[in-house]
Design an enzyme around this catalytic site. Sequence first.
Site, PDB file in Angstrom:
ATOM      1  N   THR A 178       4.264   4.096   2.908  1.00  0.00           N
ATOM      2  CA  THR A 178       3.927   2.936   2.787  1.00  0.00           C
ATOM      3  C   THR A 178       4.287   2.116   4.220  1.00  0.00           C
ATOM      4  OG1 THR A 178       4.726   0.238   1.563  1.00  0.00           O
ATOM      5  CG2 THR A 178       6.574   1.761   2.925  1.00  0.00           C
ATOM      6  N   GLU A 322       9.078   2.170  -2.588  1.00  0.00           N
ATOM      7  CA  GLU A 322      10.484   2.373  -2.379  1.00  0.00           C
ATOM      8  C   GLU A 322      11.353   2.258  -3.786  1.00  0.00           C
ATOM      9  OE1 GLU A 322       8.425   0.263  -0.782  1.00  0.00           O
ATOM     10  OE2 GLU A 322       9.300   0.801   1.245  1.00  0.00           O
ATOM     11  N   LYS A 432      -1.104  -8.247   1.346  1.00  0.00           N
ATOM     12  CA  LYS A 432      -1.548  -7.358   0.890  1.00  0.00           C
ATOM     13  C   LYS A 432      -3.184  -8.035   0.209  1.00  0.00           C
ATOM     14  CE  LYS A 432       0.196  -4.045  -2.349  1.00  0.00           C
ATOM     15  NZ  LYS A 432       1.354  -3.816  -3.474  1.00  0.00           N
ATOM     16  N   TRP A 437      -2.431  -3.229   2.012  1.00  0.00           N
ATOM     17  CA  TRP A 437      -1.776  -3.644   3.418  1.00  0.00           C
ATOM     18  C   TRP A 437      -2.540  -3.437   3.961  1.00  0.00           C
ATOM     19  CZ3 TRP A 437       1.883  -6.195   1.653  1.00  0.00           C
ATOM     20  CH2 TRP A 437       2.909  -5.862   0.636  1.00  0.00           C
TER      21      TRP A 437
HETATM   22  P1  AMP Z   1       3.507  -1.114  -2.044  1.00  0.00           P
HETATM   23  O1  AMP Z   1       4.813  -0.357  -1.201  1.00  0.00           O
HETATM   24  O2  AMP Z   1       3.115  -1.022  -1.663  1.00  0.00           O
HETATM   25  O3  AMP Z   1       2.781  -0.999  -3.868  1.00  0.00           O
HETATM   26  O4  AMP Z   1       3.520  -2.951  -2.250  1.00  0.00           O
HETATM   27  C1  AMP Z   1       4.877  -3.171  -2.487  1.00  0.00           C
HETATM   28  C2  AMP Z   1       5.568  -4.488  -2.629  1.00  0.00           C
HETATM   29  O5  AMP Z   1       3.461  -5.052  -3.142  1.00  0.00           O
HETATM   30  C3  AMP Z   1       6.125  -5.586  -3.018  1.00  0.00           C
HETATM   31  O6  AMP Z   1       7.437  -5.730  -2.339  1.00  0.00           O
HETATM   32  C4  AMP Z   1       5.242  -6.626  -3.696  1.00  0.00           C
HETATM   33  O7  AMP Z   1       5.323  -7.307  -1.690  1.00  0.00           O
HETATM   34  C5  AMP Z   1       4.001  -6.229  -3.973  1.00  0.00           C
HETATM   35  N1  AMP Z   1       4.009  -6.568  -4.662  1.00  0.00           N
HETATM   36  C6  AMP Z   1       4.055  -5.325  -6.091  1.00  0.00           C
HETATM   37  N2  AMP Z   1       3.611  -5.805  -7.398  1.00  0.00           N
HETATM   38  C7  AMP Z   1       3.122  -7.137  -7.590  1.00  0.00           C
HETATM   39  C8  AMP Z   1       3.343  -8.199  -8.015  1.00  0.00           C
HETATM   40  N3  AMP Z   1       2.969  -8.153 -10.360  1.00  0.00           N
HETATM   41  N4  AMP Z   1       3.303  -9.086  -8.310  1.00  0.00           N
HETATM   42  C9  AMP Z   1       3.389  -9.802  -6.462  1.00  0.00           C
HETATM   43  N5  AMP Z   1       3.154  -8.814  -5.857  1.00  0.00           N
HETATM   44  C10 AMP Z   1       3.630  -7.331  -5.710  1.00  0.00           C
END
Ligand code: AMP
Length: 534
Positions: A178, A322, A432, A437
């Site tokens: 990530t 994670e 994001k 990212w």
């Molecule tokens: P990733 O590891 O790339 O899947 O990113 C995870 C992060 O995406 C989380 O810690 C949040 O900051 C953001 N995220 C994931 N799902 C949502 C959601 N439904 N609404 C807002 N932010 C989200």
Amino acid sequence: MMLGGMQDWKLRVTALIDHAARESGTREIVSRWADGSESRTNWAGVRRDALRMTQALRALGIKPGERIATLAMNHHRHLISWYGAVGAGGILHTINPRLFDDQLEYIANHAEDRVLLFDRQWTAIVERMKPRCPTIEHYICFDSDQPAPHFEDWIAPFDGETEWADGDERDPCMLCYTSGTTGNPKGVLYEHRSTMLHAMACMTAPVFGLDTRTVMMPIVPMFHAASWGTPWAGAAAGAKFVYSAVNDPAVLCDLFEREKVTAAAGVPTVWLGVLQHLERTGKPIPPSLSQVVCGGSAMPRAMVERFMKEGIRVAHAWGMTETSPIGTTGAETANWDELTFDEQVTIKAMQGRPPFGVELRCVDLGDADKVLPRDGKTAGVLQVRGPWVVKRYFKAEHDATNAEGWFDTGDVAVIHPDGTLQLTDRTKDVIKSGGEWISSVELENAAIGHSAVAEAAAIGVFHPKWDERPLLIVVKKPGADVDEAELRRYLGEHVAKWWVPDEIAFVDELPHTGTGKISKKDLRDTFRDYRWRA
Ligand code: AMP
């Protein structure tokens, strides 16, 4: 000590594909390629070819525990390679082709990948990786015989008459990096056991509600958070899968219709494209669609409402690489049937409730020992705990959790009395955009490199299409001058094109914290209602 009297049936992911092939062997897996051609196989075919790939890996000398990487879009050969890699006892490492060269090099070397399977469309990336990633000895192309051996030819000499590698259920099976943190990307090392428990949760009604009648289109890439675990859970359920190697809304809608897709999973930006396409063409939402899984970024309320008005169940999911990644989905609240439609939409527009297996809590922003009440008002840092939540990043020297096993998500949230999670902010300093990212730190460092820039800060600002886009806020050096166009051109030479901020705000000074750091929180508050010019 007295032991229980039940069997030691190991929770290893190869049991998923064995079950799928045995109980739902004829259930189809459809792949639509970028050139418009289509291939069809089924779960029995996936298992047979995965066993052949296991033999092919062994013939290359790949040993259990070694990393097998993929750089590919969603299609059945990619799916086969997941089971083939873990079937040989290997660790599957899915790489995101949207990363740029330094990150790709870093993660391939950090993972010590030995084999890379890739789509022809990423050949240029692969050619650049070759001299920089010395651990990769074998390159296999999924869809062409140039410039590497073709996947089908590679497995052709083998008959599939072999056994999956045996081992412990706590053995690692998959590695996902990530870049949603500061510093180098971090690897999350999933286990067979954690993946199996996660798959079982994913099948349940409050999460994805998968069964043999489900026709699922996982739009979320297989290189992003394991396609939300769908390749594992779909096998357990014996669902039909429809894959597309491109995310063009017209292609997706055509597949929805022709293949009678009942459930699909993707980030809000993808769903927005689908809805806009339907609006443009005057077509209705395909009648077969009964469930929309959406997450990765916040799902806009209007989108939730649009789907719910059609009687579609919305599963608005929150999770992280994670957390394997399911942390919450749109599990209905206990009083669901007493709520008005508007109240239901409001709840679904929040980030949902955790399935069994995930514990959530919020702690005070300044005092991590202070657990906050679930009052729907008091915002704090979201922490998570459970059997499919990371304990320690790959090759890290310390656990990523506190003494009680809680992992700090870097998200800021409130939890409502009915258990609904609502994200309100982020403590981590990343942006994001369209589900991917962007590092604010790297953008800032690049901006500072310009001779006219004294100080710069990048924050994510709401954008109707991409959820967030970076806004760069710049203080110029006294007497120096630079305009937006020049600075954007300069940044384009130093970061990936899609990272370049669409707009730049020039200010006289930036807010700082007591310790002298730029206060991103203050900046986010100031620019919360920023209106993009374009
Ligand atoms: P990733 O590891 O790339 O899947 O990113 C995870 C992060 O995406 C989380 O810690 C949040 O900051 C953001 N995220 C994931 N799902 C949502 C959601 N439904 N609404 C807002 N932010 C989200």
